[in-house]
Write an enzyme that holds these catalytic residues in place. Structure first.
Site, short mmCIF file in Angstrom:
data_model
loop_
_atom_site.label_atom_id
_atom_site.label_comp_id
_atom_site.label_asym_id
_atom_site.label_seq_id
_atom_site.Cartn_x
_atom_site.Cartn_y
_atom_site.Cartn_z
N TRP A 77 0.80 -1.22 0.00
CA TRP A 77 0.00 0.00 0.00
C TRP A 77 0.84 1.28 0.00
CZ3 TRP A 77 1.79 2.63 4.07
CH2 TRP A 77 2.31 1.90 5.14
N ASN A 78 2.15 1.19 0.32
CA ASN A 78 2.89 2.44 0.56
C ASN A 78 3.24 3.19 -0.72
OD1 ASN A 78 4.71 0.38 -0.08
ND2 ASN A 78 6.34 1.19 1.21
N LYS A 116 -2.43 -8.41 -7.48
CA LYS A 116 -3.18 -8.30 -6.23
C LYS A 116 -2.63 -7.07 -5.51
CE LYS A 116 -2.95 -8.88 -2.31
NZ LYS A 116 -3.02 -7.85 -1.21
N PRO A 117 -3.31 -5.91 -5.61
CA PRO A 117 -2.81 -4.70 -4.95
C PRO A 117 -3.10 -4.72 -3.45
CG PRO A 117 -4.89 -4.22 -6.03
CD PRO A 117 -4.56 -5.65 -6.34
N SER A 153 6.62 -7.65 3.35
CA SER A 153 7.43 -8.05 4.51
C SER A 153 8.18 -9.34 4.26
CB SER A 153 6.53 -8.20 5.74
OG SER A 153 5.75 -9.37 5.63
N GLU A 162 11.13 -8.28 -3.05
CA GLU A 162 11.67 -7.03 -2.49
C GLU A 162 11.03 -6.91 -1.12
OE1 GLU A 162 11.67 -3.60 -1.01
OE2 GLU A 162 10.49 -2.94 -2.73
N GLU A 190 12.26 -3.11 11.82
CA GLU A 190 11.94 -2.01 10.93
C GLU A 190 10.74 -1.25 11.50
OE1 GLU A 190 11.40 -1.42 6.11
OE2 GLU A 190 10.66 -3.26 7.04
#
EC number: 1.2.1.16
Length: 521
Positions: free
Chosen positions: A194-195, A218-219, A274, A295, A424
């Site tokens: 989402w970022n 798949k957003p 993640s 990533e 993080e």
């Protein structure tokens, strides 16, 4: 309106003493946080699509639906179908059928369509930015900047589509010739966060389509409308049906992801998110030996040596740590400052951070928007409280302002037993660690299972080479806080993932190399 307490550091004489202890007092003041704003009207309302996109059709109904809300105001933006594994299979089948013809198009044909998609994206930059800010919360200028950045991948990979060169290998047998060609891997499952709801999609889809692949996307459930707006523009650009598909889901995200990873028709998975989820997707994909790009999480060190340009380093930390309210995978997470300039750097950074304006992304004076949801607030608050309980001192900020708003904070006195040292944060907390030697900080920087990005500031050319080579990460910013561009490879090592996106290497993960031996010559 929310009344927020802001602590502004009063700069003491120690700022001019290179090795003076950090002693800081605070002046208490208040300011108003604007949580609501007038949302600009879309010039083209048809860009706001209310259905999933499968085989060039807009799917508005499903067994269930889910609600998308504005993280700044909490107001409902809209509802979308909560699709499941069966819906995902239909999208995969559509992509597989489209692959038969799309994979046979020429690089020039794919170039032309991607270039049209790029032009349409830039023509609608303002509207796309509006949609992005509404669902993500980031400041409007930053959102429009993401649209331009995201579009650059369409342009870049349009140009790369005509350059998927093979090779001729010198043969040791007179009657044989050896050649290689590159071919698209097939249907690609793309799972994005989402970022960066626009750029995380374009960086993957641009490469996939340029290579001749078709995709099922798949957003992020929090930010699906940016993906759907891109599909609307893809239709207008003339990209054939079935080449791009978007499955929307919230409650069924696990089964949708599993279908993408286990379905044998899907030949590649590209995921940003993640590390724990990445590991799960890799396990699920192993049964069909899919090609994988990951990533994943980061724990980026940001190192400031005492020979650095302090003002440049402060500005770099502001950009690197607080962009997107700290919600990026390449944000500085551990800020190491050499002892000789620790007090000076800390005070200057805190002074700048205290001037940030937190609020609704559509307000003109907002510099930093909300966090994405209450879970993000809880994690940031936990990290701050953990640091303070173990001796950390908050120089500025650090207050939950209500809703999803959190004051950007600077904390000094950080130690390696604090949560920020190993986790993080993904939020607007700058924790400053003190170090003495290059060897010490290099060991600290590398003592993590992550290896996505690293940053350092120094004017010693020898040190720049040493640190650039010895920092264990896929990307290094030497006197530079921003790493991402369509021209350069993006990706990490260790548990931060595998594969590279963007750059001349960006097509590699979407192609197979085929070797052909021509005999009987």
């Amino acid at each position: 309106m929310i009344r927020a307490a802001v602590r502004t550091p009063y700069l003491r004489a120690c700022l001019n003493q290179s090795r003076a202890p950090l002693t800081t007092k605070f002046i208490m003041s208040t300011r108003t946080i604007q949580t609501t704003a007038e949302i600009p009207k879309l010039s083209d309302p048809s860009l706001f699509r209310t259905g999933a996109f499968i085989n060039d059709e807009w799917i508005t109904s499903a067994e269930k639906s889910f609600t998308v809300t504005d993280p700044a105001s909490g107001v409902e933006i809209g509802k979308l179908p909560d699709m499941n594994a069966q819906d995902t299979k239909k999208a995969i089948d559509a992509a597989a059928e489209a692959f038969k013809s799309w994979s046979q198009t020429t690089g020039k044909q794919r170039h032309d369509l991607l270039k049209k998609w790029y032009d349409l994206t830039m023509e609608n930059q303002t509207d796309l930015g509006t949609i992005l800010t509404q669902e993500n919360g980031k400041p409007y200028p930053e959102a429009k900047g993401e649209i331009a950045y995201g579009a650059s991948f369409f342009e870049w990979f349009a140009e790369e589509a005509v350059r998927t060169y093979g090779t001729v290998i010198p043969s040791h047998i007179p009657s044989q010739r050896f050649i290689t060609i590159k071919q698209p891997v097939g249907v690609v499952g793309i799972i994005t966060p989402w970022n960066f709801p626009n750029a995380m999609i374009t960086r993957k889809v641009g490469a996939a389509l340029a290579a001749g692949c078709t995709v099922v996307i798949k957003p992020g459930a929090e930010t699906p409308y940016s993906a759907l707006a891109l599909c609307e523009l893809a239709q207008r650009a003339g990209i054939p049906k079935g080449v791009i598909n978007v499955v929307t889901t919230h409650e069924n995200v696990a089964e949708v992801g599993k279908e993408l990873c286990t379905n044998p028709t899907v030949k590649k998975i590209s995921f940003t998110g993640s590390t724990p989820v990445g590991k799960l997707l890799m396990q699920q994909s192993s049964g069909t030996m899919k090609k994988i790009s990951m990533e994943l999480g980061g724990n980026a060190p940001f190192i400031v040596f005492d020979d650095a340009d302090v003002d440049a380093a402060v500005e770099g930390a502001l950009a690197c740590k607080f962009r997107g309210s700290g919600q990026t995978c390449v944000c500085a997470n551990r800020i190491y400052v050499q002892k000789g300039i620790y007090a000076l750097f800390a005070s200057r950074l805190a002074e700048k951070v205290a001037k940030f304006n937190v609020g609704n992304g559509f307000n003109a004076d907002t510099t930093h928007g909300p966090l994405i949801n209450d879970k993000a607030i809880i994690k940031v608050q936990r990290h701050l409280e953990d640091a303070v309980s173990k001796g950390g001192e908050v120089l500025t900020g650090g207050k939950h302002l209500g809703g999803n708003f959190f004051e950007p904070a600077v904390i000094t006195g950080m130690t390696n037993d604090m949560a920020i040292a190993t986790e993080e944060t993904f939020g607007p907390i700058a924790g400053l660690f003190e170090f003495e030697t290059e060897e010490e900080v290099l060991e600290l920087a590398n003592s993590t299972e992550f290896g996505l990005a690293s940053y350092f500031y120094s004017r010693d050319i020898g040190r720049i080479w040493r640190m650039g080579e010895k920092l264990e990460s896929g990307m290094v910013g030497a006197n530079s806080p921003i790493l991402s561009s369509c021209y350069t490879p993006f990706g990490g090592i260790k548990e931060s993932g595998m594969g590279r996106e963007g750059s001349l290497y960006g097509l590699d993960d979407y192609t197979n190399i085929k070797y052909i031996n021509m005999g009987g010559l």
